[in-house]
Each structure stands twice: as structure tokens, then as C-alpha cells.
Write a protein that holds these residues in place. Structure first.
Motif, PDB file in Angstrom:
ATOM      1  N   THR A  61       0.858  -1.176   0.000  1.00  0.00           N
ATOM      2  CA  THR A  61       0.000   0.000   0.000  1.00  0.00           C
ATOM      3  C   THR A  61       0.899   1.232   0.000  1.00  0.00           C
ATOM      4  O   THR A  61       2.117   1.125  -0.135  1.00  0.00           O
ATOM      5  N   ALA A  62       0.309   2.378   0.169  1.00  0.00           N
ATOM      6  CA  ALA A  62       1.069   3.619   0.305  1.00  0.00           C
ATOM      7  C   ALA A  62       0.321   4.496   1.299  1.00  0.00           C
ATOM      8  O   ALA A  62      -0.900   4.385   1.454  1.00  0.00           O
ATOM      9  N   VAL A  63       1.067   5.338   1.990  1.00  0.00           N
ATOM     10  CA  VAL A  63       0.461   6.221   2.977  1.00  0.00           C
ATOM     11  C   VAL A  63       0.908   7.658   2.731  1.00  0.00           C
ATOM     12  O   VAL A  63       1.898   7.915   2.044  1.00  0.00           O
ATOM     13  N   HIS A  64       0.155   8.556   3.328  1.00  0.00           N
ATOM     14  CA  HIS A  64       0.452   9.985   3.280  1.00  0.00           C
ATOM     15  C   HIS A  64       0.446  10.490   4.721  1.00  0.00           C
ATOM     16  O   HIS A  64      -0.461  10.182   5.494  1.00  0.00           O
ATOM     17  N   GLU A  95      -4.145   6.291   4.359  1.00  0.00           N
ATOM     18  CA  GLU A  95      -3.782   5.430   3.248  1.00  0.00           C
ATOM     19  C   GLU A  95      -3.933   6.232   1.966  1.00  0.00           C
ATOM     20  O   GLU A  95      -4.874   7.000   1.794  1.00  0.00           O
ATOM     21  N   HIS A  96      -2.990   6.088   1.083  1.00  0.00           N
ATOM     22  CA  HIS A  96      -2.942   6.906  -0.150  1.00  0.00           C
ATOM     23  C   HIS A  96      -3.502   6.116  -1.310  1.00  0.00           C
ATOM     24  O   HIS A  96      -3.254   4.993  -1.523  1.00  0.00           O
ATOM     25  N   THR A 100      10.288   0.093   3.952  1.00  0.00           N
ATOM     26  CA  THR A 100       9.331   1.117   4.373  1.00  0.00           C
ATOM     27  C   THR A 100      10.100   2.124   5.221  1.00  0.00           C
ATOM     28  O   THR A 100      10.556   1.793   6.315  1.00  0.00           O
ATOM     29  N   PRO A 159       5.607   4.509   0.071  1.00  0.00           N
ATOM     30  CA  PRO A 159       5.244   3.099  -0.154  1.00  0.00           C
ATOM     31  C   PRO A 159       5.445   2.258   1.105  1.00  0.00           C
ATOM     32  O   PRO A 159       6.406   2.460   1.851  1.00  0.00           O
ATOM     33  N   GLU A 208       7.692  13.216   1.536  1.00  0.00           N
ATOM     34  CA  GLU A 208       7.142  12.689   0.285  1.00  0.00           C
ATOM     35  C   GLU A 208       5.624  12.606   0.418  1.00  0.00           C
ATOM     36  O   GLU A 208       5.103  12.236   1.471  1.00  0.00           O
ATOM     37  N   SER A 209       4.896  12.921  -0.650  1.00  0.00           N
ATOM     38  CA  SER A 209       3.437  12.876  -0.573  1.00  0.00           C
ATOM     39  C   SER A 209       2.916  11.447  -0.565  1.00  0.00           C
ATOM     40  O   SER A 209       1.818  11.187  -0.090  1.00  0.00           O
ATOM     41  N   ARG A 210       3.718  10.509  -1.066  1.00  0.00           N
ATOM     42  CA  ARG A 210       3.310   9.104  -1.107  1.00  0.00           C
ATOM     43  C   ARG A 210       4.470   8.252  -0.609  1.00  0.00           C
ATOM     44  O   ARG A 210       5.546   8.239  -1.207  1.00  0.00           O
TER      45      ARG A 210
END
Length: 193
Positions: free
Chosen positions: A25-28, A192-193, A75, A60, A56-58
Motif C-alpha cells: 500500500t502507500a500512505v500519506h 492510506e494513499h 518502508t 510506499p 514525500e506525498s506518497r
């Protein structure tokens, strides 16, 4: 022929089992978050706050669940040293020099694993690697998780800067000395992004 068919069937089942346990997934990290390095001298205290808008805006996130433990792969949170503000230009310069920012411009926090059940006071234990000035050290720390759509993750980590081969600066002909121990306070609001 039956043995070969059984072998391939087992490989397929194990392959799908592995794929189901690996999550990506990716987070912000939202601007309402905070990350502050707190320290003290023999006469005063200081705070160096990171400008979270420079993250970073995203980010991983890749992890695998192994025996109830979340094991993370690559991560990490990269903090540019120049994004810390210690309150004034002189303190900022001392902070950047202390971290050897010309050669190592970033502090990297790499999440390795998380253990525990959130049902117990919303506290889990995380293992992280911190890289400062080219030296990496591992730490275990309790993290508090709260929230639903936006996850609030908070904690405090005590770090001895000498563990990173950093020498605490001295000012005013050695009359002002920075303590070896600092605290990293963080309250991250993660979506979560």
C-alpha cells in the motif's frame, strides 16, 4: 505423473498463500503531524521541529504478516536535515553541522517490524533502524495507535547521539555543552494513499 502433478499443485497453492500474506500500500503523512527533536544543554533546552510538509506525498509500504508480526520491506521515512527548525539561524547551523549534513543530508527512519495487539491500550512495539550521519542503529520502541480513517501514531524515542559517532557541540569556550541524550517526539497522522 501423479507425483509431478501433486508437486505443481503444491507450488501453486504455496504461491497463492505467499501472495496473500504480502501486503502493499502507500500512505500519506498529513500536515497536522509533528516530529520534534528535543535536547538540552547544561543551561537550557531546545526543540528542533521538522516541517512535515516537506515529506514525500506518497510513502510506499510493503509488509508481510509472519506469525502475527508485521515484517516490513523498504518502508522508510526520509527527513532532510535542512527541514528542521531549531528556533534561530545559529542553532539551525549548529544542528546541521552536528549531523554532518554536507556529507549526510538526511536522517532515515526505516520501519523493520511491528509486534503486539492493538487491543492492549492501543500500544504495539516497533523495531526501527535510524540512520544519522552515515551510522545506522536499531531501536525498539512502543507506539500508540489511535483512529480509524486517519491513523494517529505517536511515541517518544530516547537516543544517545554518541551512538552515531556525533560529538555534542560546545559553545562559549566550552561553558555551554549539549547533552548526549536527545528525544525524538512524533505524532504522525497517517492516511492510506
Amino acid at each position: 505423473m501423479k507425483k509431478i502433478l501433486l508437486f505443481f499443485l503444491m507450488l501453486i497453492v504455496l504461491g497463492f498463500t505467499y501472495i496473500e500474506t504480502v501486503k502493499e500500500t502507500a500512505v500519506h503523512i498529513t500536515p497536522e503531524s509533528s516530529l520534534i527533536i528535543k535536547g538540552k544543554t547544561n543551561i537550557n533546552k531546545f526543540d528542533c521541529e521538522f516541517d512535515v510538509q516537506n515529506l514525500e506525498s506518497r510513502i510506499p509500504v510493503l509488509f508481510e504478516l509472519i506469525d502475527g508480526i508485521m515484517v516490513f520491506k523498504e518502508t522508510q521515512l526520509v527527513l532532510n536535515n535542512s527541514c528542521f527548525d531549531c528556533g534561530n539561524r545559529g542553532m539551525n547551523k549548529d544542528f546541521y553541522n552536528l549531523l554532518n549534513s554536507d556529507e549526510h543530508p538526511n536522517i532515515t527512519l526505516k520501519l523493520k517490524k511491528i509486534e503486539g495487539h492493538l487491543s492492549k491500550n492501543n500500544i504495539v512495539h516497533a523495531n526501527i533502524d535510524i540512520a544519522i550521519a552515515g551510522i545506522v542503529n536499531s531501536y525498539d520502541l512502543p507506539l500508540k495507535f489511535e483512529g480509524d480513517k486517519t491513523m494517529n501514531v505517536s511515541g517518544v524515542l530516547d537516543v544517545n547521539i554518541c551512538d552515531f559517532n556525533l560529538e555534542p557541540p560546545k559553545k562559549a569556550l566550552g561553558l555551554i555543552v549539549v547533552d548526549d541524550w536527545i528525544q525524538i517526539h512524533f505524532q504522525l497522522k497517517i492516511q492510506e494513499h
